[in-house]
Design a protein around this motif. Structure first.
Motif, mmCIF file in Angstrom:
data_model
loop_
_atom_site.group_PDB
_atom_site.id
_atom_site.type_symbol
_atom_site.label_atom_id
_atom_site.label_comp_id
_atom_site.label_asym_id
_atom_site.label_seq_id
_atom_site.Cartn_x
_atom_site.Cartn_y
_atom_site.Cartn_z
ATOM 1 N N VAL A 139 1.156 -0.920 -0.186
ATOM 2 C CA VAL A 139 -0.171 -0.057 -0.134
ATOM 3 C C VAL A 139 0.758 1.238 0.441
ATOM 4 C CG1 VAL A 139 -1.755 1.280 1.535
ATOM 5 C CG2 VAL A 139 -1.719 -1.125 1.250
ATOM 6 N N LEU A 141 1.516 5.597 -0.576
ATOM 7 C CA LEU A 141 -0.041 7.011 -0.489
ATOM 8 C C LEU A 141 2.471 7.924 -1.116
ATOM 9 C CD1 LEU A 141 -1.366 8.340 0.543
ATOM 10 C CD2 LEU A 141 -0.312 8.283 3.619
ATOM 11 N N LEU A 165 -2.315 13.698 -4.245
ATOM 12 C CA LEU A 165 -2.229 12.924 -3.441
ATOM 13 C C LEU A 165 -2.519 11.523 -4.411
ATOM 14 C CD1 LEU A 165 -1.644 12.307 -0.143
ATOM 15 C CD2 LEU A 165 -3.953 12.323 -0.754
ATOM 16 N N PHE A 167 -2.865 6.897 -4.197
ATOM 17 C CA PHE A 167 -2.332 6.103 -3.052
ATOM 18 C C PHE A 167 -2.648 5.190 -3.982
ATOM 19 C CE2 PHE A 167 -5.466 3.588 -0.988
ATOM 20 C CZ PHE A 167 -4.879 2.857 0.457
ATOM 21 N N ILE A 178 -5.984 -0.385 -6.422
ATOM 22 C CA ILE A 178 -7.173 0.310 -6.265
ATOM 23 C C ILE A 178 -5.912 0.791 -6.640
ATOM 24 C CG2 ILE A 178 -8.789 1.784 -5.153
ATOM 25 C CD1 ILE A 178 -9.471 -1.591 -3.999
ATOM 26 N N ILE A 180 -5.713 5.967 -6.645
ATOM 27 C CA ILE A 180 -6.638 7.146 -6.379
ATOM 28 C C ILE A 180 -5.125 8.152 -6.790
ATOM 29 C CG2 ILE A 180 -7.150 8.945 -4.832
ATOM 30 C CD1 ILE A 180 -8.446 6.608 -3.229
ATOM 31 N N GLN A 182 -4.638 12.565 -7.295
ATOM 32 C CA GLN A 182 -6.352 13.397 -7.332
ATOM 33 C C GLN A 182 -5.075 14.653 -6.995
ATOM 34 O OE1 GLN A 182 -9.524 11.791 -5.780
ATOM 35 N NE2 GLN A 182 -9.135 13.246 -3.439
ATOM 36 N N ALA A 183 -5.732 15.744 -7.487
ATOM 37 C CA ALA A 183 -5.662 16.847 -6.754
ATOM 38 C C ALA A 183 -6.204 17.193 -6.028
ATOM 39 C CB ALA A 183 -5.307 17.871 -8.761
ATOM 40 N N HIS A 299 -18.068 4.419 -7.497
ATOM 41 C CA HIS A 299 -17.037 4.665 -8.334
ATOM 42 C C HIS A 299 -15.017 3.866 -7.621
ATOM 43 C CE1 HIS A 299 -14.097 5.294 -10.935
ATOM 44 N NE2 HIS A 299 -13.626 6.099 -10.739
ATOM 45 N N ILE A 300 -13.959 2.789 -7.626
ATOM 46 C CA ILE A 300 -13.274 2.786 -7.193
ATOM 47 C C ILE A 300 -12.641 2.950 -8.420
ATOM 48 C CG2 ILE A 300 -11.832 0.523 -6.288
ATOM 49 C CD1 ILE A 300 -14.683 0.768 -5.083
ATOM 50 N N PRO A 301 -11.538 4.160 -7.780
ATOM 51 C CA PRO A 301 -10.956 4.283 -8.952
ATOM 52 C C PRO A 301 -9.145 3.548 -9.333
ATOM 53 C CG PRO A 301 -10.260 5.317 -6.611
ATOM 54 C CD PRO A 301 -11.778 4.826 -7.219
ATOM 55 N N ARG B 233 -14.230 13.418 -4.976
ATOM 56 C CA ARG B 233 -12.586 14.037 -4.881
ATOM 57 C C ARG B 233 -12.630 13.472 -3.174
ATOM 58 N NH1 ARG B 233 -11.670 17.362 -9.090
ATOM 59 N NH2 ARG B 233 -8.851 17.522 -9.458
ATOM 60 N N ASN B 236 -13.217 9.294 -2.652
ATOM 61 C CA ASN B 236 -11.585 9.029 -3.098
ATOM 62 C C ASN B 236 -11.255 8.457 -1.729
ATOM 63 O OD1 ASN B 236 -12.176 7.937 -5.708
ATOM 64 N ND2 ASN B 236 -11.437 10.066 -6.659
ATOM 65 N N LEU B 239 -12.516 6.662 0.300
ATOM 66 C CA LEU B 239 -12.217 4.939 0.436
ATOM 67 C C LEU B 239 -10.592 4.508 0.812
ATOM 68 C CD1 LEU B 239 -12.272 2.484 -1.449
ATOM 69 C CD2 LEU B 239 -11.915 3.537 -3.267
ATOM 70 N N MET B 240 -9.726 5.869 0.397
ATOM 71 C CA MET B 240 -8.504 5.598 1.077
ATOM 72 C C MET B 240 -8.250 5.193 2.931
ATOM 73 S SD MET B 240 -5.233 8.309 0.846
ATOM 74 C CE MET B 240 -5.391 9.220 2.069
ATOM 75 N N LEU B 243 -9.641 1.794 3.300
ATOM 76 C CA LEU B 243 -9.097 1.445 3.135
ATOM 77 C C LEU B 243 -7.064 1.087 4.188
ATOM 78 C CD1 LEU B 243 -8.306 1.080 -0.480
ATOM 79 C CD2 LEU B 243 -8.782 -0.744 0.330
ATOM 80 N N LEU B 248 -5.662 -2.030 6.776
ATOM 81 C CA LEU B 248 -4.612 -2.304 7.138
ATOM 82 C C LEU B 248 -4.779 -3.061 8.407
ATOM 83 C CD1 LEU B 248 -2.259 0.325 6.327
ATOM 84 C CD2 LEU B 248 -2.122 -1.824 5.178
#
Lengths: 347, 347
Positions: A139, A141, A165, A167, A178, A180, A182-183, A299-301, B233, B236, B239-240, B243, B248
């Protein structure tokens, strides 16, 4: 938005075209390989603009002195699980490649590791870094900054870049991920530029004009600043990204980074990546949960991207305009190189 | 919003009242100490609702069987820098306290460490955990989940809790901290409840009703679901958080967590904290940057809280209604305890 014209060519040919272009603008083999693989990954799996069109920015930056294509990043280990890189004004991807196997090894050994990098050109597609780590079962980040493009409130000046960021986690269905990416801004700066070029209005909340007033005029927004997504909460995410990316790495704050398209200096920004070893069974459990969430309309990016990994693409569709620009830059730089070689031979 | 009536009392007296209340509802000394210190920290430095008013939720949860107040968390070290806790259906703060010094030691040794905890009651004020780590000189990131309160789109069902993310770094002016503690939802569920009680409308974008339609009716929103901040966003980010917190740690996904106010089971949720050792000089550099950003109009979260740490508060202002409720629960539980003691003595 105008549709971009596409052309098809074999992946190996695209790789070769990009590598030749890197060499033409003064990039050594290692840096060329790092940049080309990241560009191909962004092209296949990331947002289209971060593939070939952004590669053009890199070529211009090599030529303009904003990237040094001949440096070797310098690695230090201030503490056992921290790998710190000084990119030496080169590309961000080279430092990551240089320490990738160490980062993987350290994460397997202690359970997590930290990559911090200062002094690089802007990081390119941020999802690239975390996708590679998720492919190792981790995982991850990632946070990065860049030259200032975003104000955090009406009336404010630009204080952050888009401060994205990213992930990623193993756990998409069918062995996917999975992801992510995104700005922290309400939109990408390139969308303002495109809308301005097309003479289109932008939605409220995306940007302010140069006087700090909210605007739906794309051209006024380009001269002004992006705004964070989601108001104060998005502004806080941008601040967190800034402290992770520039604070932990010792890189330039966004406020101090030069323009990545016009300065003659490296923006010298930061990239920080946290790598975490999940517990046994994580991927299967996350995949089941992702499918359950998707069945409830969430929605799962990254899943669409992961599906694209399932077949080995022999030919790929590329942005014809970006490809033509890359080939024109290569040809022009090649002539310059030949000319300077001739002069060298004479002297 | 109606103003809450306040009363003043010495900090030591408040600590004693809260400790007595914990004991009255069946909490052992260690768990009582952990919960009381976290509550006092939230009371002084966090959002007001997360201090005494939320402590009432804990007392009710001990009584209702949603928290086991007599357990000792179980600690494992799957990898050297990962400290994993099974909270054994107790409070989240007890496991954190139990391993705090190990977490600090491990971070100093390898540069970063990971805390994951499963099987606890909801984590309370999330800022508490990262503030304590920032006070040790670390940068920290925390994520937690809980029973489902949030849909991620109109028409959707509840799939996440408010899924907050907290971040803290040393670097506020005057030796303070920068502390972000925010929900992934557009607002807190308690704000819907308050607005519904007051008969007030809520802003568009905060929530949907039970049919999944957007609503500004607070009572309809309470029966419906929160929405994420900033649209896709924010979804998301939720979702992060899910997870990180549940994935974890191996805890319940939000979808599987029982209500923290009405179930007779522990919600058994997750808490994950990443602890990072910043480079030398980080705090001074971050403090200077925070001041520079603040001078440009940027709100730096946590600074007001940090200022409150500068003087040792001898008396504190507390929510009179919550205090009265706590004392009433204590008195009632005390009578029950005496009665059951008598019965035990008789049998």
């Amino acid at each position: 938005m105008t549709a971009t014209s596409q052309t098809k060519l074999p992946m190996e040919q695209l790789r070769s075209i990009l590598t030749t272009a890197c060499h033409a603008v003064g990039c050594n083999d290692g840096n060329a390989a790092s940049l080309v693989e990241a560009t191909l990954s962004a092209h296949l799996l990331g947002p289209p603009a971060m593939g070939l069109p952004h590669f053009v920015d890199y070529l211009e930056a090599f030529k303009g002195g904003r990237i040094d294509g001949r440096v070797t990043p310098q690695v230090t280990r201030p503490l056992p699980a921290i790998i710190s890189v000084d990119a030496k004004k080169g590309i961000a991807q080279a430092g990551f490649d240089l320490v990738f196997s160490s980062l993987v090894e350290q994460t397997r050994k202690t359970g997590l590791a930290l990559f911090t990098q200062s002094n690089s050109y802007t990081a390119g597609e941020l999802g690239y870094y975390v996708r590679r780590l998720a492919a190792e079962g981790f995982v991850a980040l990632a946070a990065t900054n860049g030259p200032p493009l975003m104000a955090v409130a009406s009336g404010g000046q630009r204080v952050y870049c888009t401060n994205p960021l990213a992930f990623a986690a193993p756990g998409g269905p069918l062995g996917g991920q999975i992801v992510i990416d995104q700005a922290s801004s309400a939109t990408a700066f390139v969308k303002l530029i495109k809308a301005a070029a097309a003479g289109e209005a932008i939605p409220e909340g995306w940007a302010i004009d140069a006087s700090g007033a909210p605007t739906t005029d794309a051209a006024a927004a380009v001269a002004g600043a992006l705004l964070p997504f989601g108001g104060a909460r998005g502004a806080n995410i941008a601040l967190m990204v800034e402290l992770l990316a520039a604070g932990l790495s010792g890189a330039n704050w966004s406020l101090d980074a030069g323009d990545f398209r016009s300065s003659d200096q490296s923006p010298a920004i930061g990239l920080t990546i946290i790598v975490l070893a999940p517990p046994p069974g994580f991927a299967a459990r996350a995949a089941a949960q992702a499918q359950r969430l998707a069945s409830l309309g969430v929605h799962i990016p990254g899943l669409r991207s992961a599906n694209r990994l399932l077949h080995d693409e022999e030919t790929t569709s590329v942005d014809a305009e970006a490809l033509a620009t890359i080939q024109a830059i290569t040809a022009a730089a090649g002539r310059q190189t030949n000319f300077s070689n001739q002069r060298s031979a004479r002297s």
